[in-house]
Scaffold this motif. Structure first.
Motif, mmCIF file in Angstrom:
data_model
loop_
_atom_site.group_PDB
_atom_site.id
_atom_site.type_symbol
_atom_site.label_atom_id
_atom_site.label_comp_id
_atom_site.label_asym_id
_atom_site.label_seq_id
_atom_site.Cartn_x
_atom_site.Cartn_y
_atom_site.Cartn_z
ATOM 1 N N GLU A 241 -22.840 40.412 -60.803
ATOM 2 C CA GLU A 241 -23.525 40.892 -62.015
ATOM 3 C C GLU A 241 -24.813 41.624 -61.650
ATOM 4 O OE1 GLU A 241 -23.955 37.746 -64.902
ATOM 5 O OE2 GLU A 241 -21.835 37.892 -65.453
ATOM 6 N N SER A 264 -15.434 34.793 -64.035
ATOM 7 C CA SER A 264 -15.590 35.999 -64.838
ATOM 8 C C SER A 264 -17.037 36.480 -64.742
ATOM 9 C CB SER A 264 -15.188 35.746 -66.296
ATOM 10 O OG SER A 264 -15.930 34.679 -66.812
ATOM 11 N N ARG A 266 -20.031 39.444 -66.544
ATOM 12 C CA ARG A 266 -20.334 40.265 -67.703
ATOM 13 C C ARG A 266 -20.628 41.685 -67.249
ATOM 14 N NH1 ARG A 266 -24.311 37.755 -71.881
ATOM 15 N NH2 ARG A 266 -25.757 38.649 -70.376
ATOM 16 N N ASN A 268 -21.647 45.582 -68.790
ATOM 17 C CA ASN A 268 -22.110 46.306 -69.969
ATOM 18 C C ASN A 268 -21.189 47.509 -70.208
ATOM 19 O OD1 ASN A 268 -23.391 48.261 -71.589
ATOM 20 N ND2 ASN A 268 -25.407 47.382 -71.144
#
Ligand SMILES: [Zn+2]
Ligand SMILES: [Zn+2]
Length: 335
Positions: A241, A264, A266, A268
């Motif tokens: 990330e 998992s 994140r 953008n």
């Protein structure tokens, strides 16, 4: 013959097993050197697709001991290494040069018995002869290098690209040498260990940053446009990330490190769209064993400084049991 057998997750033993006589089209290799890889730890922990019991080991070199029926071009005594990939050759992916995505994918030491044993049998088509100038230690490095070559083929670096790489272990170091050879301009490397950064700087990195200093050293003031290519070799979701934050306009991101299967992250999606990002994966080896062999043979990649320790097959059991030490790069087994 003697072998290291993982009988069930977290249960490794040294034991006598049957000698693997070569089947038609195969050779049996007397194993000399084996690299221990992150995947071997995953197999030991029960975190991989392997059946049990299994003999691990997929990075190796040795001497041909016996040649099966129908094999030409090899004879006992030849010094060799072998691509551990076992592609079925018949599925739609195999038939379109994407064997690493084979529907029946397999590999020595992953889905069938591998090389942490006195002998291993291998399809002759996977075997490559080593020149006298190449040591068994180097021969056992062709396999990890073949994964790096596939990663480089995926990334398609452009000459002059500015690159940021996270994770300077053995795989990271091979990528660093390859990226420097392939035309990276700036090549910034992040790791938790200063000695790994020092080695990276000797072999083509232009800047080394300790993980704890990333936020200050890689600030928006210092790098307002991020990087053209960002590579993760850690496989740690939190690092990934953070790494994605540094992908610049029209930049590429390569996931080389293996994460836990169900992790998992994140992303953008606005930046993905707005910045024209390209997100890439790189799975193992895809017909890249021979190019990797050539790069090591011609000294384009220096793997010798990446071997931090050599142990015996017996010592490997205890080595698999202990947590991975962050200062170690490649550990090899000598038989
Ligand atoms: Zn491996
Ligand atoms: Zn296939």
């Amino acid at each position: 013959m003697k072998a290291l057998v993982i009988e069930a997750p977290r249960q490794a033993v040294i034991k006598e097993v049957a000698y693997p006589a070569p089947q038609r089209g195969e050779v049996t290799i007397q194993v000399k050197q084996v690299g221990i890889c992150g995947t071997d730890f995953h197999i030991y922990e029960g975190e991989f697709i392997s059946p049990y019991p299994i003999i691990p080991g997929h990075e190796f070199s040795g001497i041909i001991h016996e040649v099966g029926e129908g094999v030409c071009g090899f004879q006992p005594g030849d010094r060799v290494s072998a691509d551990p990939s076992l592609f079925c050759g018949a599925c739609s992916f195999c038939l379109t040069q994407r064997g690493n995505q084979c529907e029946n994918w397999g590999a020595l030491g992953n889905t069938v018995n591998g090389s942490m044993a006195e002998f291993v049998s291998v399809p002759a088509g996977n075997v490559i002869k080593l020149p006298d100038s190449m040591s068994f230690e180097e021969g056992a490095f062709i396999e990890p290098m073949a994964c790096v070559v596939h990663g480089m083929n995926r990334l398609q670096l452009q000459v002059g690209n500015r690159v940021l790489l996270f994770g300077a272990g053995a795989m990271g170091q091979q990528l660093i040498q390859s990226l420097a050879r392939a035309g990276a301009s700036e090549l910034v490397v992040v790791d938790v260990a200063q000695e790994k950064l020092d080695l990276a700087l000797q072999y083509g990195a232009t800047k080394g940053i300790l993980s704890r200093n990333v936020d200050t050293e890689l600030s928006k003031d210092n790098y307002p446009h991020g990087f053209d290519a960002v590579v993760d070799v850690t496989g740690i979701p939190a690092v990934i990330e953070q790494a994605l934050d540094y992908v610049g306009p029209a930049g590429k991101y390569l996931q080389f490190g293996v994460t836990p299967e169900h992790a998992s992250i994140r992303v953008n999606p606005f930046k993905l769209y707005n910045k024209d990002w390209t997100l890439l994966g790189s799975m193992a080896i895809n017909h890249t064993f021979i190019p990797a062999f050539h790069w090591i043979k011609e000294g384009r990649i220096d793997v010798k400084p990446l071997i931090s320790q050599t142990i015996s097959l017996e010592e490997t059991v205890a080595f698999l049991e202990q947590p991975k030490a962050s200062h170690l790069m490649k550990v090899q087994i000598k038989l």
